[in-house]
Design a protein around this motif. Structure first.
Motif, PDB file in Angstrom:
ATOM      1  N   ARG A  85     -12.462  -0.092   4.696  1.00  0.00           N
ATOM      2  CA  ARG A  85     -12.117   0.472   2.945  1.00  0.00           C
ATOM      3  C   ARG A  85     -12.609  -0.798   2.622  1.00  0.00           C
ATOM      4  O   ARG A  85     -11.402  -0.404   0.914  1.00  0.00           O
ATOM      5  N   ARG A 140      -4.737   1.729  -1.714  1.00  0.00           N
ATOM      6  CA  ARG A 140      -6.292   1.512  -0.526  1.00  0.00           C
ATOM      7  C   ARG A 140      -6.475   0.011  -1.709  1.00  0.00           C
ATOM      8  O   ARG A 140      -6.982  -0.670  -1.922  1.00  0.00           O
ATOM      9  N   LYS A 141      -6.151   0.990  -3.412  1.00  0.00           N
ATOM     10  CA  LYS A 141      -7.526   0.247  -3.868  1.00  0.00           C
ATOM     11  C   LYS A 141      -6.111  -0.156  -4.318  1.00  0.00           C
ATOM     12  O   LYS A 141      -7.221  -1.844  -5.300  1.00  0.00           O
ATOM     13  N   LEU A 161       1.035  -1.297  -0.143  1.00  0.00           N
ATOM     14  CA  LEU A 161       0.081   0.195   0.519  1.00  0.00           C
ATOM     15  C   LEU A 161       0.980   1.227  -0.132  1.00  0.00           C
ATOM     16  O   LEU A 161       0.152   2.464  -1.182  1.00  0.00           O
ATOM     17  N   THR A 162       1.789   1.206   0.848  1.00  0.00           N
ATOM     18  CA  THR A 162       3.037   2.583   0.803  1.00  0.00           C
ATOM     19  C   THR A 162       3.153   2.598  -0.509  1.00  0.00           C
ATOM     20  O   THR A 162       3.733   4.138  -0.882  1.00  0.00           O
ATOM     21  N   ASP A 182       1.473   3.677  -2.881  1.00  0.00           N
ATOM     22  CA  ASP A 182       1.076   5.941  -2.757  1.00  0.00           C
ATOM     23  C   ASP A 182       1.483   7.236  -3.587  1.00  0.00           C
ATOM     24  O   ASP A 182       2.191   7.958  -3.515  1.00  0.00           O
ATOM     25  N   TYR A 191     -13.028  -1.679  -1.071  1.00  0.00           N
ATOM     26  CA  TYR A 191     -14.200  -0.452  -2.588  1.00  0.00           C
ATOM     27  C   TYR A 191     -14.878  -1.225  -3.381  1.00  0.00           C
ATOM     28  O   TYR A 191     -14.494  -2.671  -3.840  1.00  0.00           O
ATOM     29  N   ALA A 199      -7.689   8.929  -6.408  1.00  0.00           N
ATOM     30  CA  ALA A 199      -7.220   9.005  -4.988  1.00  0.00           C
ATOM     31  C   ALA A 199      -7.389   7.314  -4.100  1.00  0.00           C
ATOM     32  O   ALA A 199      -7.749   6.483  -4.186  1.00  0.00           O
ATOM     33  N   ASN A 200      -6.448   8.016  -2.830  1.00  0.00           N
ATOM     34  CA  ASN A 200      -6.565   6.117  -2.527  1.00  0.00           C
ATOM     35  C   ASN A 200      -5.483   5.441  -2.667  1.00  0.00           C
ATOM     36  O   ASN A 200      -6.165   4.002  -2.651  1.00  0.00           O
ATOM     37  N   ASP A 239     -10.085  12.895  -8.652  1.00  0.00           N
ATOM     38  CA  ASP A 239     -10.675  11.383  -7.488  1.00  0.00           C
ATOM     39  C   ASP A 239     -10.746  10.124  -7.340  1.00  0.00           C
ATOM     40  O   ASP A 239     -10.661   9.197  -7.145  1.00  0.00           O
TER      41      ASP A 239
END
Length: 477
Positions: free
Chosen positions: A90, A57-58, A38-39, A42, A92, A53-54, A50
């Motif tokens: 989250r 996590r996606k 995840l890091t 990002d 998604y 974004a994130n 938008d």
């Protein structure tokens, strides 16, 4: 087995919010987070609007869904049932993840490639994923495969060598003597693309990744360990690909087409019967008295310079290893016999040292190149059963996520300490340690997973769970 007649099933209801069907995703995603998935996403991905974004996590949701068995965007709904929303933050919706994938451009796919490369390095540091890469022989295989698609709306789709409409996926894998293949490079290409297109860049990137993995494992790189061997089929026999491997300091073992030059070289050794050595092959029998194989398949070799018709800088000296087997195909004229044995020849070019790898050993090692076909089949049996989007870049990003899910699943298998699961396929690992039902219970703001009793792979699952959550470390007073 039959249904119980003493306690017949009377009803079925989907009404328990504390149940989940993929409890194995808990330790697997814990491993992914500890390895920085995840890091890294990002940090590396610069998705606009938008919808981007994130990103971490996606990407985590995409990879997690593929580990759980999703092979389309709609299948990612498996992340949103029962207690999944309680255990994971989250998860998604499929529509959100589909919109995220459609934001990818070629540049974003290359950023995701960087995420996959760094993620593999982190997995190798935390698990015995590529054990032996710093000590033994390392084998890098390259091959492509057509992923079938339907409809004219798929960008880049076309008819390639397989004769079906699809997109072309090029993969590079690394295998050691003690570790199963992991994917170190991937690229999605248009369906009508030639196999060798971009292969030189792929080989260079794969060898650079192997160098990083060797250095990370404490090895001395190519200077202090045995040479990496790059294997490929005849589609990759060309100076761009072979030259890229040799310039990087690796050996090659590549199948050659039976051109007139190769046929003349084979004819020069075909007359000398003493040059041929029987090998272990189909229907072979080992004679302990003479310590030899009695086989219809035989191998021989001669010195050979590849690309001799090109300029001197492109010429590469090596060996031409030839395997011959009897041609058992029925002749067109069934009434006409043959005076001499008719052979079928299979030849490959290699730059390995004869003193280190003899003729028989070189042939055996080269035939093991087929292991990459199992990797392609593994992916097509999981996340690459479909390419879900009309957008070429979205499908390219899907391929990279599928590769990360493959490597993550294989890394989780190595942590089970079960010899049968260490080199198992994705389908086997999903069935044994991922798709395990569980019920959650709350206590002191902590969750406990209650799994089925008598689960056949309970020990392997517990070992994976303990290692990913550091439960196996002794308490130091």
């Amino acid at each position: 087995m039959q249904l119980s007649h003493t306690r017949p099933v009377a009803a079925a209801r989907f009404d328990d919010p504390n149940l989940m069907s993929i409890a194995g995703l808990v330790p697997v995603m814990a491993l992914a987070q500890a390895s920085g998935l995840l890091t890294l996403a990002d940090q590396q991905l610069s998705m606009p609007t938008d919808k981007g974004a994130n990103a971490g996590r996606k990407i985590g949701s995409l990879v997690g869904g593929m580990v759980a068995g999703a092979d389309s965007i709609a299948d990612l709904a498996i992340l949103r049932h029962g207690a999944m929303g309680t255990i994971f933050d989250r998860p998604y919706a499929p529509s959100t993840l589909g919109s995220f994938l459609r934001q990818f451009t070629f540049g974003h796919v290359r950023q995701l490639d960087a995420v996959a490369s760094r993620f593999l390095s982190n997995l190798a540091a935390k698990t015995p994923l590529v054990t032996g890469i710093d000590t033994g022989r390392v084998l890098v295989d390259i091959d492509d495969s057509i992923i079938e698609v339907h409809g004219h709306g798929k960008q880049g789709s076309g008819y390639g060598y397989s004769g079906v409409r699809g997109l072309n996926a090029l993969l590079a894998t690394v295998t050691t003597e003690t570790a199963a293949p992991v994917i170190v490079g991937q690229r999605l290409r248009r369906g009508a693309c030639g196999s060798a297109r971009g292969a030189a860049r792929m080989v260079a990137d794969a060898l650079a990744a192997v160098d990083r993995l060797r250095s990370q494992a404490g090895g001395a790189g190519r200077d202090g360990a045995s040479k990496v061997l790059v294997r490929g089929d005849s589609a990759f026999y060309g100076h761009p690909t072979v030259g890229a491997a040799t310039r990087a300091g690796a050996d090659v073992s590549v199948t050659v087409r039976l051109t007139s030059t190769i046929k003349r070289a084979i004819a020069s050794i075909d007359d000398d019967e003493s040059a041929w050595t029987p090998i272990e092959y189909t229907d072979a029998v080992y004679d302990e008295g003479t310590d030899t194989w009695i086989s219809r398949a035989e191998v021989a070799e001669i010195p050979f310079t590849a690309f001799a018709s090109q300029r001197k800088a492109h010429q590469i000296p090596g060996r031409l290893v030839v395997r011959r087997i009897p041609d058992l195909r029925p002749p067109k004229d069934q009434g006409q016999g043959t005076l001499f044995d008719v052979w079928r020849f299979h030849a490959f070019f290699t730059t390995t040292d004869l003193d280190e790898v003899g003729t028989v050993a070189a042939d055996k090692i080269h035939r093991q190149h087929a292991v990459i076909e199992q990797v392609h089949a593994d992916l097509k049996n999981s996340a690459l059963a479909h390419l879900p989007s009309n957008s070429f870049s979205a499908n390219a990003a899907w391929l990279v996520c599928a590769v990360m899910a493959f490597n993550l699943t294989r890394a989780a298998g190595t942590l089970t300490a079960d010899p049968k699961l260490t080199k198992a396929t994705t389908g086997t690992l999903r069935r044994t340690i991922v798709s395990v039902p569980a019920r959650i219970a709350y206590s002191a703001r902590r969750l406990t997973l209650h799994l089925p009793t008598d689960w056949p792979w309970e020990t392997a699952w517990n070992t994976l769970f303990d290692r990913t959550f550091n439960r196996n470390h002794p308490i130091i007073v």
